[in-house]
Design a protein around this motif. Structure first.
Motif, mmCIF file in Angstrom:
data_model
loop_
_atom_site.group_PDB
_atom_site.id
_atom_site.type_symbol
_atom_site.label_atom_id
_atom_site.label_comp_id
_atom_site.label_asym_id
_atom_site.label_seq_id
_atom_site.Cartn_x
_atom_site.Cartn_y
_atom_site.Cartn_z
ATOM 1 N N UNK A 1 45.763 32.758 57.749
ATOM 2 C CA UNK A 1 46.955 32.088 57.240
ATOM 3 C C UNK A 1 47.488 32.888 56.050
ATOM 4 N N UNK A 2 48.759 32.610 55.707
ATOM 5 C CA UNK A 2 49.436 33.406 54.691
ATOM 6 C C UNK A 2 50.069 32.512 53.632
ATOM 7 N N UNK A 3 50.074 33.022 52.420
ATOM 8 C CA UNK A 3 50.769 32.372 51.323
ATOM 9 C C UNK A 3 51.517 33.453 50.546
ATOM 10 N N UNK A 4 52.801 33.263 50.371
ATOM 11 C CA UNK A 4 53.602 34.223 49.626
ATOM 12 C C UNK A 4 53.442 33.958 48.138
ATOM 13 N N UNK A 5 53.085 34.964 47.373
ATOM 14 C CA UNK A 5 52.915 34.764 45.943
ATOM 15 C C UNK A 5 52.158 35.902 45.298
ATOM 16 N N UNK A 6 51.870 35.728 44.026
ATOM 17 C CA UNK A 6 51.173 36.752 43.244
ATOM 18 C C UNK A 6 49.996 36.111 42.519
ATOM 19 N N UNK A 7 48.824 36.689 42.686
ATOM 20 C CA UNK A 7 47.629 36.206 41.995
ATOM 21 C C UNK A 7 47.625 36.775 40.580
ATOM 22 N N UNK A 8 47.403 35.908 39.592
ATOM 23 C CA UNK A 8 47.424 36.344 38.195
ATOM 24 C C UNK A 8 46.037 36.425 37.569
ATOM 25 N N UNK A 9 45.057 35.720 38.112
ATOM 26 C CA UNK A 9 43.702 35.762 37.558
ATOM 27 C C UNK A 9 42.718 35.224 38.590
ATOM 28 N N UNK A 10 41.498 35.786 38.547
ATOM 29 C CA UNK A 10 40.404 35.304 39.391
ATOM 30 C C UNK A 10 39.212 35.036 38.485
ATOM 31 N N UNK A 11 38.647 33.852 38.587
ATOM 32 C CA UNK A 11 37.487 33.496 37.780
ATOM 33 C C UNK A 11 36.440 32.819 38.661
ATOM 34 N N UNK A 12 35.188 32.950 38.276
ATOM 35 C CA UNK A 12 34.108 32.301 39.004
ATOM 36 C C UNK A 12 34.133 30.796 38.750
ATOM 37 N N UNK A 13 33.873 30.021 39.777
ATOM 38 C CA UNK A 13 33.774 28.573 39.613
ATOM 39 C C UNK A 13 32.610 28.239 38.686
ATOM 40 N N UNK A 14 31.496 28.941 38.893
ATOM 41 C CA UNK A 14 30.300 28.752 38.068
ATOM 42 C C UNK A 14 29.702 30.128 37.820
ATOM 43 N N UNK A 15 29.781 30.612 36.597
ATOM 44 C CA UNK A 15 29.317 31.963 36.290
ATOM 45 C C UNK A 15 27.827 32.148 36.516
ATOM 46 N N UNK A 16 27.089 31.060 36.587
ATOM 47 C CA UNK A 16 25.649 31.161 36.832
ATOM 48 C C UNK A 16 25.313 31.099 38.312
ATOM 49 N N UNK A 17 26.319 30.821 39.143
ATOM 50 C CA UNK A 17 26.102 30.710 40.589
ATOM 51 C C UNK A 17 27.341 31.218 41.306
ATOM 52 N N UNK A 18 27.364 32.525 41.628
ATOM 53 C CA UNK A 18 28.547 33.111 42.259
ATOM 54 C C UNK A 18 28.755 32.611 43.682
ATOM 55 N N UNK A 19 27.723 32.018 44.290
ATOM 56 C CA UNK A 19 27.895 31.426 45.614
ATOM 57 C C UNK A 19 28.810 30.204 45.566
ATOM 58 N N UNK A 20 29.063 29.696 44.356
ATOM 59 C CA UNK A 20 29.984 28.564 44.209
ATOM 60 C C UNK A 20 31.422 28.984 44.444
ATOM 61 N N UNK A 21 31.664 30.294 44.465
ATOM 62 C CA UNK A 21 33.000 30.783 44.785
ATOM 63 C C UNK A 21 33.849 31.093 43.572
#
Length: 245
Positions: free
Chosen positions: A72-92
Motif C-alpha cells: 500500500x502507498x501513502x503520499x508524504x514525507x517522513x520527518x523522524x523515526x524513533x524506536x517505540x521502546x529503546x530497550x526493545x527494538x522488536x517493539x518497532x
C-alpha cells in the motif's frame, strides 16, 4: 502496526516493497511524490528493453507491480523515526510524517535519496560526503540499528536504476529473513518442479500448470501492450538547480 514501512517510492523502494509484500509482510510505502528516475529523458540501460523505455512509464509499471503484490502507498514525507521502546527494538518504530498521522512499523527500509535526516534520532550511522549523507550499511543493507535498513542510492549504491532495483530486492530479502516469516524463495515454477521430485513446494514458491502459465503470459502481454500503446504526455523533470529562465 505495519510489518515493513519503506520510505521512498523510487526504484529501490518499490523493488523492496514487491518482495516484502509477496512474502506476506504488511508493507507500506511512504512516497515523496517523485522518483529521481523521472528526470531521465530515456531509460536505455535497463535489461529487457532493447531500445529503452520511457522512464516515467517504467516507474508507473513498477509501482503497479508493487500494488499488485499487496503493498500500500501513502503520499508524504517522513520527518523522524524513533524506536517505540529503546530497550526493545522488536517493539518497532514510530515514523512521524509532515502533516500526516504517525506510522508504526516493525521494520523500516530507508530508500529516500537524497534525504536521510529523519534517521538522525536513531543514530544509524550516516556518512557525509560533500553535501550528501549516505547511510552506513552491511552487505545486506542492515544499519547499526536492528530493524532498520537502507537501500539504493542512500546506501551509497551506484546511481543506476538496475542497481537500485537489485539492491532494493536484496535488502528486502534481509528484512524478510529477519522477520522470521515462513519463506524460502520467490519463485513461480512449472508443475512438478518440486513435487515431481518428491518434495513439498517451499514457502514463497508456487507451481503452476501449463494452462495457468499461458493465462498469466497472456495477461502480462496484454497489460504491457496496453501500457506501451501510447506515449506519455509527461516530460522529464529538470534538476531543481537548473535555471530555465
Amino acid at each position: 502496526m505495519k510489518d515493513v514501512c519503506i520510505v521512498g517510492g523510487g526504484v529501490s523502494g518499490l523493488s523492496a516493497s514487491i518482495y516484502t509484500a509477496r512474502a506476506g509482510l504488511n508493507t507500506l510505502v511512504v512516497d515523496g511524490g517523485e522518483s529521481i528516475l523521472a528526470r531521465n529523458a530515456s531509460l536505455e540501460n535497463y535489461p529487457g528493453f532493447p531500445d529503452g523505455v520511457d522512464a516515467r512509464r517504467f516507474v508507473q509499471l513498477v509501482r503497479e507491480q508493487a500494488r499488485n503484490a499487496g503493498a500500500t502507498f501513502e503520499l508524504g514525507r517522513v520527518t523522524a523515526v524513533e524506536a517505540v521502546d529503546e530497550t526493545d527494538l522488536e517493539a518497532g518504530f514510530v515514523l512521524e510524517t509532515e502533516g500526516g498521522d504517525p506510522i508504526e512499523a516493525r521494520r523500516v527500509i530507508a530508500a529516500s535519496w537524497s534525504d536521510s535526516e529523519y534517521l538522525v534520532p536513531l543514530d544509524v550511522g550516516r556518512i557525509q560526503r560533500g553535501s550528501k549523507h549516505f547511510v552506513d550499511v552491511d552487505e545486506a543493507g542492515r544499519t547499526a540499528v536492528d530493524g532498520v535498513y537502507a537501500a539504493g542510492r542512500v546506501a551509497n549504491e551506484p546511481h543506476q536504476a538496475i542497481v537500485a532495483a537489485g539492491h532494493g530486492a536484496k535488502v528486502a530479502l534481509a528484512a524478510i529473513h529477519d522477520a522470521d516469516v515462513n519463506f524460502y524463495h520467490d519463485w513461480v515454477v512449472p508443475e512438478g518442479y518440486f513435487t515431481g521430485r518428491g518434495r513439498e513446494v517451499p514457502p514463497g514458491c508456487e507451481e503452476i500448470d501449463d494452462d495457468e502459465r499461458r493465462r498469466r503470459d497472456e495477461r502480462a502481454r496484454e497489460r504491457l501492450l496496453e501500457a506501451l500503446s501510447e506515449p506519455l504526455d509527461e516530460r522529464p523533470t529538470m534538476h531543481p538547480s537548473v535555471d530555465l529562465d
